[in-house]
Scaffold this motif. Structure first.
Motif, PDB file in Angstrom:
ATOM      1  N   THR A 166      27.050  73.455 -12.415  1.00 34.62           N
ATOM      2  CA  THR A 166      28.195  72.766 -11.834  1.00 34.62           C
ATOM      3  C   THR A 166      28.565  71.644 -12.641  1.00 34.62           C
ATOM      4  OG1 THR A 166      26.875  71.607 -10.384  1.00 34.62           O
ATOM      5  CG2 THR A 166      27.724  73.699  -9.635  1.00 34.62           C
ATOM      6  N   VAL A 167      27.558  70.800 -13.323  1.00 33.45           N
ATOM      7  CA  VAL A 167      27.854  69.629 -13.952  1.00 33.45           C
ATOM      8  C   VAL A 167      27.789  69.661 -15.559  1.00 33.45           C
ATOM      9  CG1 VAL A 167      27.245  68.093 -12.241  1.00 33.45           C
ATOM     10  CG2 VAL A 167      25.347  68.860 -13.629  1.00 33.45           C
ATOM     11  N   GLY A 168      27.462  70.993 -15.947  1.00 36.99           N
ATOM     12  CA  GLY A 168      27.306  71.243 -17.538  1.00 36.99           C
ATOM     13  C   GLY A 168      26.170  70.685 -18.152  1.00 36.99           C
ATOM     14  N   ALA A 169      24.996  70.347 -17.396  1.00 37.85           N
ATOM     15  CA  ALA A 169      23.770  69.739 -17.864  1.00 37.85           C
ATOM     16  C   ALA A 169      22.665  70.690 -17.811  1.00 37.85           C
ATOM     17  CB  ALA A 169      23.558  68.633 -16.841  1.00 37.85           C
ATOM     18  N   ASP A 170      21.653  70.192 -18.518  1.00 34.74           N
ATOM     19  CA  ASP A 170      20.297  70.830 -18.850  1.00 34.74           C
ATOM     20  C   ASP A 170      19.718  70.853 -17.346  1.00 34.74           C
ATOM     21  OD1 ASP A 170      20.738  71.464 -21.567  1.00 34.74           O
ATOM     22  OD2 ASP A 170      19.741  69.826 -22.059  1.00 34.74           O
ATOM     23  N   PRO A 171      18.969  71.954 -17.046  1.00 33.51           N
ATOM     24  CA  PRO A 171      18.345  71.819 -15.885  1.00 33.51           C
ATOM     25  C   PRO A 171      17.154  70.861 -15.623  1.00 33.51           C
ATOM     26  CG  PRO A 171      18.325  74.190 -16.563  1.00 33.51           C
ATOM     27  CD  PRO A 171      18.772  73.120 -17.825  1.00 33.51           C
ATOM     28  N   LEU A 172      17.156  70.051 -14.549  1.00 38.47           N
ATOM     29  CA  LEU A 172      16.334  68.844 -14.382  1.00 38.47           C
ATOM     30  C   LEU A 172      14.805  69.382 -13.951  1.00 38.47           C
ATOM     31  CD1 LEU A 172      15.714  65.842 -14.038  1.00 38.47           C
ATOM     32  CD2 LEU A 172      16.410  66.178 -11.644  1.00 38.47           C
ATOM     33  N   LYS A 173      13.753  68.956 -14.758  1.00 38.60           N
ATOM     34  CA  LYS A 173      12.414  69.468 -14.546  1.00 38.60           C
ATOM     35  C   LYS A 173      11.845  68.205 -13.819  1.00 38.60           C
ATOM     36  CE  LYS A 173      12.861  73.483 -16.148  1.00 38.60           C
ATOM     37  NZ  LYS A 173      12.559  74.796 -15.216  1.00 38.60           N
ATOM     38  N   LEU A 174      11.013  68.243 -12.847  1.00 44.24           N
ATOM     39  CA  LEU A 174      10.473  66.889 -12.034  1.00 44.24           C
ATOM     40  C   LEU A 174       9.379  66.418 -12.684  1.00 44.24           C
ATOM     41  CD1 LEU A 174      10.460  68.351  -8.315  1.00 44.24           C
ATOM     42  CD2 LEU A 174      12.157  67.040  -9.398  1.00 44.24           C
ATOM     43  N   THR A 175       9.778  65.027 -13.112  1.00 42.52           N
ATOM     44  CA  THR A 175       8.690  64.214 -13.829  1.00 42.52           C
ATOM     45  C   THR A 175       8.670  62.898 -13.278  1.00 42.52           C
ATOM     46  OG1 THR A 175       8.180  63.483 -16.023  1.00 42.52           O
ATOM     47  CG2 THR A 175      10.482  63.297 -15.446  1.00 42.52           C
ATOM     48  N   GLY A 176       7.434  62.422 -13.303  1.00 44.35           N
ATOM     49  CA  GLY A 176       7.208  60.902 -12.960  1.00 44.35           C
ATOM     50  C   GLY A 176       7.170  60.712 -11.390  1.00 44.35           C
ATOM     51  N   LEU A 177       6.748  61.599 -10.737  1.00 44.60           N
ATOM     52  CA  LEU A 177       6.907  61.700  -9.184  1.00 44.60           C
ATOM     53  C   LEU A 177       5.759  60.829  -8.739  1.00 44.60           C
ATOM     54  CD1 LEU A 177       7.102  65.335  -8.336  1.00 44.60           C
ATOM     55  CD2 LEU A 177       9.023  63.857  -8.539  1.00 44.60           C
ATOM     56  N   GLU A 178       5.881  59.987  -7.577  1.00 42.65           N
ATOM     57  CA  GLU A 178       4.819  59.302  -7.010  1.00 42.65           C
ATOM     58  C   GLU A 178       3.995  60.007  -5.999  1.00 42.65           C
ATOM     59  OE1 GLU A 178       6.325  55.108  -6.234  1.00 42.65           O
ATOM     60  OE2 GLU A 178       8.410  56.176  -6.597  1.00 42.65           O
ATOM     61  N   TYR A 179       4.392  60.987  -5.283  1.00 37.99           N
ATOM     62  CA  TYR A 179       3.729  61.468  -4.081  1.00 37.99           C
ATOM     63  C   TYR A 179       3.560  62.809  -4.343  1.00 37.99           C
ATOM     64  CZ  TYR A 179       4.978  56.890  -1.837  1.00 37.99           C
ATOM     65  OH  TYR A 179       5.117  55.530  -1.507  1.00 37.99           O
ATOM     66  N   LEU A 180       4.491  63.614  -4.640  1.00 39.14           N
ATOM     67  CA  LEU A 180       4.547  65.038  -4.697  1.00 39.14           C
ATOM     68  C   LEU A 180       4.055  65.324  -6.186  1.00 39.14           C
ATOM     69  CD1 LEU A 180       7.609  66.132  -2.720  1.00 39.14           C
ATOM     70  CD2 LEU A 180       5.192  65.781  -2.059  1.00 39.14           C
ATOM     71  N   ARG A 181       2.775  64.854  -6.813  1.00 42.51           N
ATOM     72  CA  ARG A 181       2.577  65.040  -7.893  1.00 42.51           C
ATOM     73  C   ARG A 181       2.369  66.446  -8.599  1.00 42.51           C
ATOM     74  NH1 ARG A 181      -1.326  59.667  -8.450  1.00 42.51           N
ATOM     75  NH2 ARG A 181       0.300  58.099  -8.272  1.00 42.51           N
ATOM     76  N   ASN A 182       1.826  67.305  -7.371  1.00 47.78           N
ATOM     77  CA  ASN A 182       1.701  68.696  -7.566  1.00 47.78           C
ATOM     78  C   ASN A 182       2.849  69.481  -8.355  1.00 47.78           C
ATOM     79  OD1 ASN A 182       2.413  68.120  -5.019  1.00 47.78           O
ATOM     80  ND2 ASN A 182       1.846  70.421  -4.476  1.00 47.78           N
ATOM     81  N   PHE A 183       3.968  68.877  -8.242  1.00 49.09           N
ATOM     82  CA  PHE A 183       5.442  69.462  -8.397  1.00 49.09           C
ATOM     83  C   PHE A 183       5.735  69.266  -9.668  1.00 49.09           C
ATOM     84  CE2 PHE A 183       5.752  69.824  -3.994  1.00 49.09           C
ATOM     85  CZ  PHE A 183       6.258  71.121  -3.635  1.00 49.09           C
ATOM     86  N   GLU A 184       4.956  68.158 -10.695  1.00 43.02           N
ATOM     87  CA  GLU A 184       5.158  67.882 -11.970  1.00 43.02           C
ATOM     88  C   GLU A 184       5.568  68.849 -12.741  1.00 43.02           C
ATOM     89  OE1 GLU A 184       5.940  64.741 -14.619  1.00 43.02           O
ATOM     90  OE2 GLU A 184       5.105  64.569 -12.630  1.00 43.02           O
ATOM     91  N   GLY A 185       6.771  68.977 -13.454  1.00 44.47           N
ATOM     92  CA  GLY A 185       7.232  70.049 -14.313  1.00 44.47           C
ATOM     93  C   GLY A 185       7.997  70.974 -13.715  1.00 44.47           C
ATOM     94  N   ALA A 186       8.124  71.135 -12.382  1.00 43.77           N
ATOM     95  CA  ALA A 186       8.628  72.239 -11.495  1.00 43.77           C
ATOM     96  C   ALA A 186      10.187  71.978 -11.628  1.00 43.77           C
ATOM     97  CB  ALA A 186       8.167  71.984 -10.158  1.00 43.77           C
ATOM     98  N   GLY A 187      10.953  73.107 -11.766  1.00 44.62           N
ATOM     99  CA  GLY A 187      12.271  73.439 -11.481  1.00 44.62           C
ATOM    100  C   GLY A 187      12.823  73.569 -10.204  1.00 44.62           C
ATOM    101  N   PHE A 188      14.043  73.863  -9.849  1.00 41.52           N
ATOM    102  CA  PHE A 188      14.342  74.414  -8.593  1.00 41.52           C
ATOM    103  C   PHE A 188      13.859  75.640  -8.121  1.00 41.52           C
ATOM    104  CE2 PHE A 188      17.487  76.374  -5.456  1.00 41.52           C
ATOM    105  CZ  PHE A 188      17.421  75.504  -4.451  1.00 41.52           C
ATOM    106  N   ALA A 189      14.041  76.608  -9.330  1.00 38.30           N
ATOM    107  CA  ALA A 189      13.224  77.947  -8.914  1.00 38.30           C
ATOM    108  C   ALA A 189      11.829  77.929  -8.589  1.00 38.30           C
ATOM    109  CB  ALA A 189      13.640  78.645 -10.415  1.00 38.30           C
ATOM    110  N   ASN A 190      11.109  77.061  -9.094  1.00 39.97           N
ATOM    111  CA  ASN A 190       9.761  76.957  -8.890  1.00 39.97           C
ATOM    112  C   ASN A 190       9.440  76.498  -7.355  1.00 39.97           C
ATOM    113  OD1 ASN A 190       9.847  75.386 -12.036  1.00 39.97           O
ATOM    114  ND2 ASN A 190       8.717  77.577 -11.807  1.00 39.97           N
ATOM    115  N   LEU A 191      10.178  76.081  -6.801  1.00 39.84           N
ATOM    116  CA  LEU A 191       9.973  75.706  -5.362  1.00 39.84           C
ATOM    117  C   LEU A 191       9.977  76.820  -4.489  1.00 39.84           C
ATOM    118  CD1 LEU A 191      12.554  72.667  -4.658  1.00 39.84           C
ATOM    119  CD2 LEU A 191      10.024  72.361  -5.865  1.00 39.84           C
ATOM    120  N   SER A 192       9.220  76.812  -3.387  1.00 40.88           N
ATOM    121  CA  SER A 192       9.368  77.863  -2.404  1.00 40.88           C
ATOM    122  C   SER A 192      10.692  77.983  -1.516  1.00 40.88           C
ATOM    123  CB  SER A 192       8.323  77.481  -1.219  1.00 40.88           C
ATOM    124  OG  SER A 192       8.887  76.229  -0.488  1.00 40.88           O
ATOM    125  N   GLY A 193      10.909  79.115  -1.183  1.00 42.92           N
ATOM    126  CA  GLY A 193      12.321  79.441  -0.508  1.00 42.92           C
ATOM    127  C   GLY A 193      12.444  78.424   0.342  1.00 42.92           C
TER     128      GLY A 193
END
Length: 431
Positions: A166-193
């Protein structure tokens, strides 16, 4: 009892008297002395503008004169102010993006202040943790779409993670998180439903100024927004609210080698100061300085953007050529002091002055090719130093520069400067 006008006159006289008592030197002289004390003549002591991350720029900040900057000066009916506060969801905002009902003005994002992946990731982390994020501010257009004025980077970050197309950008992969560190490198598709739904159903607040609200009032409302410590600049607001060819033309001219070279490659564009300078040139080429009416200078520049949107290709090409020609001439004539305050024998550069930029560039554009080339042979810089000794001229480029009398003063003074220089050059040639 004194009249309102009498009280204002008395107050102005008192302030002027106090100013003389405190310091009789000019604005320029006070800057020169203060800068010399720290050994840096082109330092931020000359009240310069700052970048999105707080660093001083090479552009002198304009000072208002005896006015409240945020005052709405144009008559309007308060009943016409219609601000609708809506609680919507991330999914509905993304739906508007998908259907071109949100104008993000991508190049509006502050270049030096564009959020890093880490900062964007922490915003997503906040949403996942159900931590409220700041409100969005938008202006409603005639077709019902929204121009996002404040919150562009927040919305872009969310879209990059959930629906990057929708914004013509590369997908964002989570990085540098402070609390949810187990999501490091995750994209939206990697999240649970469950988490995907949580994100899409997250509620956000959008303040929408409804169509029908007078444009000057819209500008005033958005100028008061201060999320994150640094208010939006007037040009950032104009850019967000006025779409069309003006946006891209200002960017094109600000990025030309001619402009960048004439300004010493020193104009930082992340707060759109470069585009405002281009706009000021165009505004006073389309409207004579003597036709400029007392009133709101910001409204004058906004109307100039609307005028640019109405230009045909021939008019646009003419203005483009005039602008580039003026930039080349300014560099040739003034060297590295172009568009900057100058005193005789000064070596270091002063910051760029927007009012000088207008007066010099527009006057150069109005000259013929022969006259511009003749000015290369004359010591205009020395004559300009004499002009800077004129307190009225200095004030016309330093304080309350949108005042109609000061506009005429600086344009006429620079015009006379060039005319005198050309007269001297012709006299020398005839001899």
């Amino acid at each position: 009892m004194a009249s309102g006008g009498g009280r204002r006159d008395d107050m102005a006289a008192l302030e002027e008297s106090q100013g003389r008592t405190r310091d009789q030197r000019s604005v320029f002289e006070r800057y020169q002395d203060a800068a010399a004390e720290v050994g840096e003549l082109d330092s931020a002591l000359f009240s310069v503008e700052v970048t999105a991350d707080g660093r001083p720029t090479d552009i002198e900040r304009e000072e208002a004169e005896d006015v409240v900057i945020e005052q709405i000066t144009s008559p309007f009916d308060p009943e016409h102010i219609d601000i609708d506060t809506r609680t919507t969801t991330v999914d509905l905002l993304l739906s508007r993006l998908r259907n071109d009902m949100i104008d993000l003005a991508p190049d509006f994002q502050r270049k030096a202040g564009i959020w890093t992946d880490g900062k964007q990731s922490r915003l997503i982390e906040s949403l996942l943790l159900r931590i409220p994020i700041p409100s969005f501010y938008a202006a409603e257009k005639k077709d019902g779409s929204w121009a996002i004025v404040d919150g562009i980077q927040r919305l872009t970050s969310i879209a990059r993670f959930v629906e990057p197309e929708t914004v013509g950008a590369d997908p964002l992969k989570l990085t540098g998180l402070e609390y949810l560190r187990n999501f490091e490198g995750a994209g939206f598709a990697n999240l649970s439903g469950k988490l995907q739904i949580r994100l899409r159903e997250t509620e956000v607040v959008v303040h929408v100024i409804r169509r029908g609200t007078p444009e000057p009032v819209m500008f005033n409302v958005f100028a008061r927004i201060n999320t994150g410590g640094e208010p939006l600049t007037r040009q950032e607001i104009r850019h967000a609210l006025i779409s069309g060819r003006a946006r891209t033309l200002l960017a094109e001219l600000a990025e030309t080698e001619e402009f960048r070279r004439a300004t010493g490659y020193s104009v930082v564009g992340d707060r759109m100061a470069d585009r405002e300078m281009v706009l000021r040139f165009l505004a006073f080429r389309m409207t004579s300085p003597h036709a400029y009416k007392p009133g709101d200078f910001d409204a004058f520049l906004a109307e100039a953007m609307h005028q640019v949107n109405r230009l045909d290709s021939v008019e646009e090409d003419r203005l483009r050529t005039e602008f580039l020609t003026a930039m080349l001439a300014a560099e040739k004539i003034f060297g590295h002091h172009a568009f900057r305050k100058y005193r005789r024998n000064q070596q270091r550069k002063s910051p760029i002055n927007k009012a000088l930029f207008e007066a010099v560039s527009v006057n150069l554009a109005s000259l013929g090719d022969g006259d511009r080339q003749a000015l290369w042979q004359v010591d205009v810089l020395d004559a300009f130093a004499e002009l800077m000794d004129d307190a009225e001229f200095e004030r016309a480029i330093s304080v309350g520069t949108g005042d109609a009398r000061k506009v005429r003063k600086r344009f006429d003074a620079v015009k006379e400067l060039f005319a005198d220089a050309l007269s001297r050059e012709r006299s020398g040639t005839e001899q």
